[in-house]
Every structure is written in C-alpha cells, then in structure tokens.
Design an enzyme around this catalytic site. Structure first.
Site, PDB file in Angstrom:
ATOM      1  N   ASP A 186       6.142   1.759   6.319  1.00 42.36           N
ATOM      2  CA  ASP A 186       4.828   1.118   6.290  1.00 42.36           C
ATOM      3  C   ASP A 186       3.927   1.958   5.391  1.00 42.36           C
ATOM      4  OD1 ASP A 186       2.472  -0.199   6.775  1.00 42.36           O
ATOM      5  OD2 ASP A 186       2.250   0.479   8.844  1.00 42.36           O
TER       6      ASP A 186
ATOM      7  N   GLU B 203      -4.961   1.933   2.890  1.00 39.40           N
ATOM      8  CA  GLU B 203      -4.932   0.754   3.752  1.00 39.40           C
ATOM      9  C   GLU B 203      -4.948   1.139   5.219  1.00 39.40           C
ATOM     10  OE1 GLU B 203      -3.025  -2.474   6.199  1.00 39.40           O
ATOM     11  OE2 GLU B 203      -2.446  -0.387   5.920  1.00 39.40           O
TER      12      GLU B 203
ATOM     13  N   ASP C 198      -0.215   4.474   1.060  1.00 34.31           N
ATOM     14  CA  ASP C 198      -0.505   5.510   2.041  1.00 34.31           C
ATOM     15  C   ASP C 198       0.263   5.287   3.335  1.00 34.31           C
ATOM     16  OD1 ASP C 198      -2.183   3.204   2.504  1.00 34.31           O
ATOM     17  OD2 ASP C 198      -3.330   4.402   3.933  1.00 34.31           O
TER      18      ASP C 198
ATOM     19  N   HIS D 183       0.829  -1.210   0.000  1.00 37.97           N
ATOM     20  CA  HIS D 183       0.000   0.000   0.000  1.00 37.97           C
ATOM     21  C   HIS D 183       0.861   1.256   0.000  1.00 37.97           C
ATOM     22  CE1 HIS D 183       0.300   1.069   4.369  1.00 37.97           C
ATOM     23  NE2 HIS D 183       0.345  -0.232   4.568  1.00 37.97           N
TER      24      HIS D 183
END
Length: 404
Positions: free
Chosen positions: A140, A173, A79, A77
């Site tokens: 992340d 996400e 974001d 992901h």
C-alpha cells in the site's frame, strides 16, 4: 520485469510519510523514489515526464491506435503508512503457500497465525510476498505503482493498441495530503482510476467522509504532594473527554457502512495534553453529526472547567466520492468489463477509508479505485499474492486497450 519484482525493488526505498511534517512531500525519501520512477517512466516510452517540487510524478504514454479514445489516467501513491516501521524492509516469498501459520521471523518468534488472519486461507497455493515481521511491506501502495508500470511494459511488448494513458504517482496519501498539489489540468486525463485497493475483484467508488480532530487540553501542574484543590491535570481532563465519546463507535467495533471515532494518538502530562482523532462516516449527515458531537463535548467541558481549557481543531479531509462517480457510470462499466475479460468477478465494495481518488473526484477528475491484491495493510503482517498482482496487471491492460 514482473510486477512483484518491481514491488520488491520499491520496498528498498523508505517512503514513510509524516503527519508531523509541514513540507511536501513530508519526508525526503519520497523524492528519492519519485526520481527513480521518473527515470523508469522515461525508459518505458512516456512523454512529458516530470517530477515537480512537491514530489508528484507525471507522464503520458502516447496513443498508438487509430481509434478515437479518451485519455485514461492511472494513479498510485508512493508513501507508506506511519502505523508500522517502513525502513529496512526485508521481503521474502512464501512459495505455494500450503495453509496454516507462517513463521515470519524465527529468531524473534514472530508468526502470522492463520487463526488471527483468516484471509490467509483464501490464498492456499499462491506465492505470497511477506515481511520479516518487523516492518510493513509497503504494498500500500507500491504494489499499485508496480502494477501500473508493469501493465505499460506489457502494452509496449505486445504492441497492444491503446489511447493516451496519463500516469501519476503521488506523495503523502497516507496522511491525507495526496491530492493537495495534484495538477488535474496538467495531468490531462478525461477520467482516472487509483490503483490502491485490496482484494482482487473489489471495485470501490464509495468511501468514508473523513475529518481529523485535534483536542489540546490546558491544565495547571502542581507538585503532587501539595496538589489538593490546586492541580488541574490536563492528562486527566483528556481522559474525561475521551470517555464521553460512544465507546462502541470505534474501528474495532464497526464494519460496513458504520462510522466511527478513532483515537490515533494521545500524549501529555498535567500541564498540557493532546488527543488526535480521525472521524469517519459514509453518510454525510451522520458525518456532520459526529463532528457536532465532538464540538458539544468540548463546549461542555469548557463550561465545566473554564473557557480555554479545551481547544478543538476540526479539519475535513475528504468526502464520499459516490455522488461524483455516479454521474459517470460508464467508467464503472469500463472497470467491470476489464475485470470480466481478465476472468475476475467484480464486486462493488464501500471503502472503509479513502484514496486520492476521493478528493480528485471533487476536483473534476472522476476517479474510482481499483485493487492491488494486497492484504493486512498498515501492519507487520501485510502480504500480497504474486498471482493477484499478475491479474491486476491483466485488468489494467484490458482497461486501457482499444480495438485497433
């Protein structure tokens, strides 16, 4: 290009998602990165590259082998979390980390202290990408994006035989919407892996069942000098609601398979107040029991203060993927084999959270989670070892390669 170089480049894109937005993607910066990734995929030889209106990026690396092979999906992901600032990230590399505290920002006296982050001791001798202590890093899951595309570059460079590889990068996400508009059929994978975990070696195919709760409290505001027996403070009522939840069943008091209630936001005044929670539990029955506890508290307080004082909205986010993944043990075995071939000992770990893969598994695409190597996600003390990123790339290459 190395995976860490890609990650550092991607951190220049502000892609923080926003729970308050109803659009998809929730923030325009995600579209900017999506377009850049689509162009990068084209340069790496992907076919059918597309970025849809919702910000999802898809592409397929064509097979180059004679052996019949499944279409394997790799997903990450774009974001980043709202939990810490995500704009103006200033990554730097601490080379050959020698142990002890790391001064992130001398001017502002921001220090990552080894006594607070004991995982630092596991990375003595590694090269660590850190922040300046004012933002998150965004590993992340931009590390997952970087590792996937670097693995593809390695496959191309070494002419490694592989079947078709479907790749997708998703928005939103972090606010639980990453799979909302995912085109499973168009993606075309037989099974997939999200590259969205933490510590190298961890293989995740169990996760929390998850729900969100919004409690809106209605009160009556009266001047405090004339409030006796007249004011009905929504803020006070909200505090009473929260006090009725089990005090020890919060993230800071639980671990492993223990579930929790987590107050993520509180706001309001005497007229109106709002509490936002996330509710988590690995066990489905206990998960349903937790939601029922919240309902009972709202009902009790409405009986006490009058119907309509408390409005409760409960929304399920995702469920434990274990029941779906266990139907396909071969995809876990493939991941374990890839880790061992890369010299990494696999460890099955239950996620105290969730990934896009949890929802995708219930949408017909079995999708366990692989690590990125990152640490301390969603905070200003996030870091990732370059050596771990290199190993993840190696694991992904082993994961998709064929014999000929």
């Amino acid at each position: 290009m190395k995976a860490f170089e890609r990650l550092i480049h991607y951190t220049s894109f502000d892609t923080m998602s926003s729970e308050d937005s109803e659009s998809c993607p929730s923030t325009p910066g995600q579209l900017v990165l999506a377009d850049a990734l689509a162009e990068e995929m084209k340069s790496l030889g992907f076919s059918d590259v597309r970025r849809d209106d919702s910000g999802y990026v898809y592409g397929t690396l064509p097979a180059n082998c004679e052996t019949a092979a499944p279409v394997i999906g790799l997903i990450a992901h774009m974001d980043t979390s709202e939990a810490a600032p995500g704009a103006g990230i200033k990554p730097r590399i601490v080379k050959n980390y020698g142990g002890g505290d790391i001064v992130l920002n001398r001017e502002k006296n921001i220090v990552m202290r080894a006594q607070d982050y004991r995982n630092l001791s596991d990375y003595v001798g590694d090269d660590l990408i850190v922040t300046d202590g004012t933002t998150l890093l965004g590993a992340d899951d931009k590390a997952g994006v970087a590792e996937i595309l670097t693995a593809v570059e390695e496959l191309n460079k070494n002419h490694t035989p592989h079947g078709a590889i479907a790749v997708a990068f998703t928005p939103d996400e972090e606010i639980g919407r990453g799979a909302d508009h995912f085109d499973v059929e168009g993606f075309g994978a037989d099974f997939a892996y999200t590259v969205d975990g933490g510590t190298l070696g961890e293989l995740e195919y169990e996760n929390f069942n998850a729900a969100g709760a919004v409690v809106t409290v209605h009160g009556v505001s009266v001047h405090p000098g004339d409030a006796k027996n007249r004011m009905r403070s929504a803020a006070q009522f909200a505090m009473e609601f929260h006090s009725m939840l089990p005090a020890a069943e919060t993230p800071e008091h639980t671990e492993g398979y223990e579930g929790f209630y987590h107050l993520t936001r509180i706001s309001g005044d005497a007229e109106e107040a709002e509490l936002r929670y996330i509710i988590r539990d690995h066990d489905r029955n206990q998960f349903e029991s937790r939601k029922e506890t919240v309902r009972r508290i709202a009902d009790y307080l409405n009986d006490k203060y009058g119907v309509g004082t408390f409005e409760l909205s409960l929304t399920d986010s995702y469920y434990n993927m274990k029941q779906e993944i266990e139907k396909h043990p071969e995809i876990i075995e493939r991941a374990e084999r890839a880790m061992k071939e890369a010299g990494v000992t696999p460890r099955a770990v239950a996620i105290r959270g969730g990934t896009d893969g949890a929802r995708l598994s219930f949408m017909g695409l079995p999708c366990p989670n692989l690590p990125t190597g990152g640490q301390n996600f969603h905070g200003r003390f996030e870091f990732i070892p370059i050596q771990a990123m290199d190993k993840i790339v190696e694991i992904l290459v082993h994961l998709v390669k064929t014999d000929s």
